[in-house]
Design a protein around this motif. Sequence first.
Motif, PDB file in Angstrom:
ATOM      1  N   TYR A 184     -20.277   8.493 -44.356  1.00  0.00           N
ATOM      2  CA  TYR A 184     -20.975   7.476 -45.132  1.00  0.00           C
ATOM      3  C   TYR A 184     -21.196   7.973 -46.552  1.00  0.00           C
ATOM      4  O   TYR A 184     -21.708   9.073 -46.762  1.00  0.00           O
ATOM      5  CB  TYR A 184     -22.319   7.144 -44.476  1.00  0.00           C
ATOM      6  N   ALA A 185     -20.782   7.149 -47.506  1.00  0.00           N
ATOM      7  CA  ALA A 185     -20.986   7.464 -48.919  1.00  0.00           C
ATOM      8  C   ALA A 185     -21.889   6.407 -49.542  1.00  0.00           C
ATOM      9  O   ALA A 185     -21.928   5.255 -49.089  1.00  0.00           O
ATOM     10  CB  ALA A 185     -19.650   7.521 -49.650  1.00  0.00           C
ATOM     11  N   GLU A 240     -11.733  10.207 -48.631  1.00  0.00           N
ATOM     12  CA  GLU A 240     -12.063   9.645 -49.942  1.00  0.00           C
ATOM     13  C   GLU A 240     -12.799   8.326 -49.752  1.00  0.00           C
ATOM     14  O   GLU A 240     -12.443   7.517 -48.895  1.00  0.00           O
ATOM     15  CB  GLU A 240     -10.796   9.401 -50.756  1.00  0.00           C
ATOM     16  N   ALA A 241     -13.831   8.120 -50.561  1.00  0.00           N
ATOM     17  CA  ALA A 241     -14.495   6.818 -50.661  1.00  0.00           C
ATOM     18  C   ALA A 241     -14.283   6.312 -52.086  1.00  0.00           C
ATOM     19  O   ALA A 241     -14.568   7.023 -53.047  1.00  0.00           O
ATOM     20  CB  ALA A 241     -15.987   6.942 -50.348  1.00  0.00           C
ATOM     21  N   ARG A 242     -13.783   5.079 -52.223  1.00  0.00           N
ATOM     22  CA  ARG A 242     -13.479   4.518 -53.552  1.00  0.00           C
ATOM     23  C   ARG A 242     -14.158   3.155 -53.688  1.00  0.00           C
ATOM     24  O   ARG A 242     -14.086   2.321 -52.786  1.00  0.00           O
ATOM     25  CB  ARG A 242     -11.970   4.395 -53.740  1.00  0.00           C
ATOM     26  N   ALA A 252     -13.944   7.318 -57.362  1.00  0.00           N
ATOM     27  CA  ALA A 252     -13.804   7.865 -56.008  1.00  0.00           C
ATOM     28  C   ALA A 252     -14.572   9.169 -55.860  1.00  0.00           C
ATOM     29  O   ALA A 252     -14.785   9.907 -56.821  1.00  0.00           O
ATOM     30  CB  ALA A 252     -12.330   8.091 -55.673  1.00  0.00           C
ATOM     31  N   GLY A 253     -15.007   9.420 -54.636  1.00  0.00           N
ATOM     32  CA  GLY A 253     -15.622  10.696 -54.270  1.00  0.00           C
ATOM     33  C   GLY A 253     -14.979  11.202 -52.986  1.00  0.00           C
ATOM     34  O   GLY A 253     -14.399  10.424 -52.219  1.00  0.00           O
ATOM     35  N   GLN A 254     -15.089  12.499 -52.747  1.00  0.00           N
ATOM     36  CA  GLN A 254     -14.456  13.101 -51.578  1.00  0.00           C
ATOM     37  C   GLN A 254     -15.466  13.891 -50.761  1.00  0.00           C
ATOM     38  O   GLN A 254     -16.468  14.386 -51.277  1.00  0.00           O
ATOM     39  CB  GLN A 254     -13.314  14.033 -51.998  1.00  0.00           C
TER      40      GLN A 254
END
Length: 414
Positions: A184-185, A240-242, A252-254
């Motif tokens: 979860y981001a 990756e969450a974009r 994006a974050g990883q």
Amino acid sequence: MKIAMVCMPGKKSLSFLILAVVLELGNGLHLKVMKTHGHFSNKISLRREKREWIVPPINIPENEDCTKKNPIAKIRSDHEIDLTKQITYSIYGEGVDEYPYGVFVLDSKTGDLNITRILDREEKELYRMKGVAKNQFGQEEENSLDIRIRVLDANDNPPVFEVQHAEGYIQELSEPNTLVMMVYATDADEKNTMNTKLQYKILSQQPSSMFMIRKGTGEVCTATGTLDRETQDSYSVVVEARDLDGDIHGLAGQGTFHIKVLDVNDNIPRLEKESYEANVDENIANVEVLRLKAFDADEEFSDNWLANYEIVSGNENGYFIVETDSKTNEGVIKVVKELDYETLQSLNLGVVVTNKAAFHSSVASKFQAIPIPVKINVNNKVDGASFKPGIKTFSISEAGGEAAGGGAGGGAGG
């Protein structure tokens, strides 16, 4: 109150053009929103609340330097036309004399509302303040004006995983599409907008591709049903969450996540030898006779690995027991009832080995309880002299001589 919007009609023009019709709502303060190059907006959609008119908020985009476009709004009083009065203007509230301080300042003579710095929506999304018009005697000429300034969101925050290095667990041999974990981001931009609508995808997984992710939820699931702990007991997955719903232009974050494969009892224990033989002395009990060693590929010291030994044949009279040494996983056969060589010279036991835990369904049908032969030889020990029968009866006369003897004996007459 009169409310109007003004904007710059052209990129190079310095003059203002009134776009909205001035609404005649009676005496009060005027609020003009200065709109240059489309940066500021204030929709003319007034609503009445408790017999007062509520002014829509002024919209200012975050991360843009609007100080060069001051004033962003202008407060005017109907009483300015009265030459006997000297009107001064002031504001108070959030961004003025409340935290964050000094973001907005008002020219007391002209009523020009100016901004002093670049705004950040994530710091504060809405500023609430009041505008006041007073005469030269310090008296308010009319009701104060509610002013709201809303900061418009820009997509300036990448998604961030709440836990950067979480660990998930999954049993080996699980079916495809079995849920392993949920990643979860979060995104600090405005909720329920494209700036915070995220999509997930797996960038890499090591040492092999065994997992997939549901792009809309972040649910990591098994891609196959072939996970085998004995081959590989852990995996590393980079996710990756974009934002912008996964658009290539989104931020994006990883996060890196570890998945541990849990053991199931899918390996049948095997004894070291196909047959065993041992010796035991007669006339002894409660001593160790033989140790059986079993091999099992399941996780050591788990119930899937711990062996369960059973004597299934040849021990009808209960001479022996078998116990598991929990430290070595060996089966220890002990004699618990004395043996007599003269009546029993050897015994043939049948021993079966299973596990403390039940077998997994993948191997349960394959297991056959075939006893392993264990031959126990009884050692003869030299016995002391014995008489049969053990008691002999004699009859003696008063004269002291032997009158008669009874029974067969092992002793000599005198």
